[in-house]
Write a protein that holds these residues in place. Structure first.
Motif, PDB file in Angstrom:
ATOM      1  N   LEU A 147      26.286  -3.540  34.756  1.00 57.41           N
ATOM      2  CA  LEU A 147      27.567  -3.325  35.424  1.00 57.41           C
ATOM      3  C   LEU A 147      27.467  -3.683  36.904  1.00 57.41           C
ATOM      4  CD1 LEU A 147      30.482  -2.390  35.140  1.00 57.41           C
ATOM      5  CD2 LEU A 147      29.716  -0.032  35.549  1.00 57.41           C
ATOM      6  N   ALA A 148      26.352  -3.317  37.534  1.00 61.22           N
ATOM      7  CA  ALA A 148      26.143  -3.661  38.944  1.00 61.22           C
ATOM      8  C   ALA A 148      26.157  -5.179  39.133  1.00 61.22           C
ATOM      9  CB  ALA A 148      24.828  -3.059  39.444  1.00 61.22           C
ATOM     10  N   SER A 149      25.522  -5.896  38.215  1.00 60.07           N
ATOM     11  CA  SER A 149      25.493  -7.361  38.295  1.00 60.07           C
ATOM     12  C   SER A 149      26.892  -7.952  38.156  1.00 60.07           C
ATOM     13  CB  SER A 149      24.581  -7.929  37.201  1.00 60.07           C
ATOM     14  OG  SER A 149      23.243  -7.534  37.406  1.00 60.07           O
ATOM     15  N   SER A 150      27.713  -7.341  37.299  1.00 60.23           N
ATOM     16  CA  SER A 150      29.078  -7.848  37.114  1.00 60.23           C
ATOM     17  C   SER A 150      29.906  -7.661  38.380  1.00 60.23           C
ATOM     18  CB  SER A 150      29.754  -7.152  35.921  1.00 60.23           C
ATOM     19  OG  SER A 150      30.087  -5.807  36.226  1.00 60.23           O
ATOM     20  N   VAL A 151      29.633  -6.579  39.122  1.00 64.64           N
ATOM     21  CA  VAL A 151      30.335  -6.353  40.387  1.00 64.64           C
ATOM     22  C   VAL A 151      29.978  -7.451  41.388  1.00 64.64           C
ATOM     23  CG1 VAL A 151      30.539  -4.821  42.386  1.00 64.64           C
ATOM     24  CG2 VAL A 151      30.520  -3.849  40.085  1.00 64.64           C
ATOM     25  N   ILE A 152      28.696  -7.777  41.459  1.00 64.29           N
ATOM     26  CA  ILE A 152      28.244  -8.824  42.377  1.00 64.29           C
ATOM     27  C   ILE A 152      28.903 -10.161  42.029  1.00 64.29           C
ATOM     28  CG2 ILE A 152      26.234 -10.134  43.166  1.00 64.29           C
ATOM     29  CD1 ILE A 152      24.591  -7.548  42.666  1.00 64.29           C
ATOM     30  N   ASP A 153      28.982 -10.470  40.741  1.00 62.55           N
ATOM     31  CA  ASP A 153      29.635 -11.707  40.304  1.00 62.55           C
ATOM     32  C   ASP A 153      31.127 -11.693  40.631  1.00 62.55           C
ATOM     33  OD1 ASP A 153      27.220 -12.652  39.337  1.00 62.55           O
ATOM     34  OD2 ASP A 153      27.593 -12.000  37.273  1.00 62.55           O
ATOM     35  N   GLU A 154      31.740 -10.510  40.514  1.00 64.41           N
ATOM     36  CA  GLU A 154      33.182 -10.393  40.760  1.00 64.41           C
ATOM     37  C   GLU A 154      33.534 -10.685  42.214  1.00 64.41           C
ATOM     38  OE1 GLU A 154      36.960  -9.420  38.847  1.00 64.41           O
ATOM     39  OE2 GLU A 154      34.950  -9.870  38.125  1.00 64.41           O
ATOM     40  N   ASP A 155      32.571 -10.508  43.098  1.00 62.05           N
ATOM     41  CA  ASP A 155      32.835 -10.776  44.510  1.00 62.05           C
ATOM     42  C   ASP A 155      33.202 -12.237  44.735  1.00 62.05           C
ATOM     43  OD1 ASP A 155      32.947  -9.951  47.265  1.00 62.05           O
ATOM     44  OD2 ASP A 155      31.089 -11.051  47.575  1.00 62.05           O
ATOM     45  N   ASP A 156      32.660 -13.133  43.913  1.00 57.60           N
ATOM     46  CA  ASP A 156      33.025 -14.543  44.022  1.00 57.60           C
ATOM     47  C   ASP A 156      34.510 -14.750  43.710  1.00 57.60           C
ATOM     48  OD1 ASP A 156      30.423 -15.264  44.666  1.00 57.60           O
ATOM     49  OD2 ASP A 156      29.850 -15.579  42.576  1.00 57.60           O
ATOM     50  N   VAL A 157      35.035 -13.961  42.784  1.00 58.16           N
ATOM     51  CA  VAL A 157      36.459 -14.039  42.433  1.00 58.16           C
ATOM     52  C   VAL A 157      37.304 -13.613  43.630  1.00 58.16           C
ATOM     53  CG1 VAL A 157      38.269 -13.159  40.909  1.00 58.16           C
ATOM     54  CG2 VAL A 157      35.975 -13.594  39.996  1.00 58.16           C
ATOM     55  N   VAL A 158      36.880 -12.539  44.307  1.00 52.79           N
ATOM     56  CA  VAL A 158      37.612 -12.072  45.484  1.00 52.79           C
ATOM     57  C   VAL A 158      37.577 -13.117  46.593  1.00 52.79           C
ATOM     58  CG1 VAL A 158      37.703 -10.311  47.299  1.00 52.79           C
ATOM     59  CG2 VAL A 158      37.241  -9.639  44.941  1.00 52.79           C
ATOM     60  N   ASP A 159      36.434 -13.778  46.763  1.00 47.84           N
ATOM     61  CA  ASP A 159      36.333 -14.830  47.775  1.00 47.84           C
ATOM     62  C   ASP A 159      37.334 -15.954  47.498  1.00 47.84           C
ATOM     63  OD1 ASP A 159      34.336 -13.480  49.097  1.00 47.84           O
ATOM     64  OD2 ASP A 159      32.695 -14.637  48.205  1.00 47.84           O
ATOM     65  N   GLN A 160      37.506 -16.283  46.222  1.00 50.01           N
ATOM     66  CA  GLN A 160      38.467 -17.320  45.853  1.00 50.01           C
ATOM     67  C   GLN A 160      39.895 -16.869  46.149  1.00 50.01           C
ATOM     68  OE1 GLN A 160      37.622 -18.186  41.727  1.00 50.01           O
ATOM     69  NE2 GLN A 160      35.542 -18.881  42.174  1.00 50.01           N
ATOM     70  N   TYR A 161      40.174 -15.601  45.831  1.00 49.65           N
ATOM     71  CA  TYR A 161      41.490 -15.034  46.133  1.00 49.65           C
ATOM     72  C   TYR A 161      41.736 -15.033  47.639  1.00 49.65           C
ATOM     73  CZ  TYR A 161      43.728 -13.319  41.879  1.00 49.65           C
ATOM     74  OH  TYR A 161      44.411 -13.230  40.694  1.00 49.65           O
ATOM     75  N   PHE A 162      40.698 -14.725  48.400  1.00 47.24           N
ATOM     76  CA  PHE A 162      40.800 -14.668  49.859  1.00 47.24           C
ATOM     77  C   PHE A 162      41.286 -16.015  50.409  1.00 47.24           C
ATOM     78  CE2 PHE A 162      38.582 -15.372  53.990  1.00 47.24           C
ATOM     79  CZ  PHE A 162      39.249 -14.404  54.736  1.00 47.24           C
ATOM     80  N   GLU A 163      40.670 -17.095  49.942  1.00 40.37           N
ATOM     81  CA  GLU A 163      41.073 -18.425  50.390  1.00 40.37           C
ATOM     82  C   GLU A 163      42.491 -18.758  49.915  1.00 40.37           C
ATOM     83  OE1 GLU A 163      39.421 -20.154  52.479  1.00 40.37           O
ATOM     84  OE2 GLU A 163      37.624 -18.879  52.468  1.00 40.37           O
TER      85      GLU A 163
END
Length: 230
Positions: A147-163
């Motif tokens: 689950l911790a690893s999935s959170v780290i991966d999800e951060d890439d999704v947020v970065d895309q949303y940010f842009e």
């Protein structure tokens, strides 16, 4: 040196304090999202006021961690846990700070004399970030590395949303140039959401460190990136 049972009790006390602090941070996020959706000046002010309470919790946990290191000789696994608690609570405190930062702009938005067209993706971004924080604290409580690893991966999704959100807000600025200052407020809110996601990923990385005893490159790269934002 205290007996092992006393030592274990002290560790459990710190563990519980970290859990309580996490609960407070989650409550702050929920209040902040509700305040944003309802443009509640009063609730935003309450979030800012409560930030001192979370700051105090971080200080108390840090002091407890230092005291147990000074008084005892932690074994390797306990030392990892204690060091991780200190880093985790630092990121948790920064998430709370970001809630307070966003609350400042919620209060500004609530004072707008006329409604403006809001960026549609912000609500989705709030939801993704909130899910990351929830999963981060659950991974901590369960020692769940997957689950911790999935959170780290999800951060890439947020970065895309940010842009994506910055582009959307930029387009709204072009269409409604008379409201540029208001849209700058939304850009800053977008920035703080992205930072909250970064801090959540940092915490998840420390969860992996507690369980596995090693830091991966994703963590070190991410932490370096976060340090540059200070």
């Amino acid at each position: 040196m205290a007996t092992r049972s006393v030592y274990d009790t002290e560790l459990k006390k710190i563990d519980h304090s970290v859990y309580i602090m996490g609960t407070e941070v989650e409550n702050a996020i929920d209040k902040m999202i509700f305040a944003f959706r309802n443009k509640s000046d009063a609730l935003a002010a309450d979030i800012m006021k409560n930030d001192d309470r979370i700051d105090k919790m971080e200080t108390e946990i840090e002091e407890d961690c230092i005291n147990i290191v000074v008084k005892e000789s932690p074994i390797a696994s306990d030392w990892r846990k204690i060091a991780s608690y200190m880093r985790m609570t630092s990121d948790m405190e920064r998430i709370a700070d970001n809630c307070s930062d966003i609350a400042i702009y919620i209060r500004k938005i609530s004072d707008y004399k006329e409604e403006i067209e809001e960026p549609k993706g912000l609500d989705e971004m709030f939801g993704i970030m909130r899910g990351m924080v929830r999963d981060t604290f659950e991974s901590f409580q369960q020692g769940d590395v997957v689950l911790a690893s999935s959170v780290i991966d999800e951060d890439d999704v947020v970065d895309q949303y940010f842009e994506k959100m910055n582009k959307e807000i930029g387009e709204l600025m072009k269409q409604h140039s008379e409201h540029i200052q208001q849209y700058i407020d939304f850009i800053l809110i977008n920035k703080y959401i992205e930072r909250m996601a970064d801090h959540s990923a940092n915490i998840a990385s420390w969860v992996k460190f507690v369980v596995r005893g090693e830091l991966d490159l994703k963590f070190t790269d991410r932490y370096a990136k976060e340090s540059q934002k200070k």
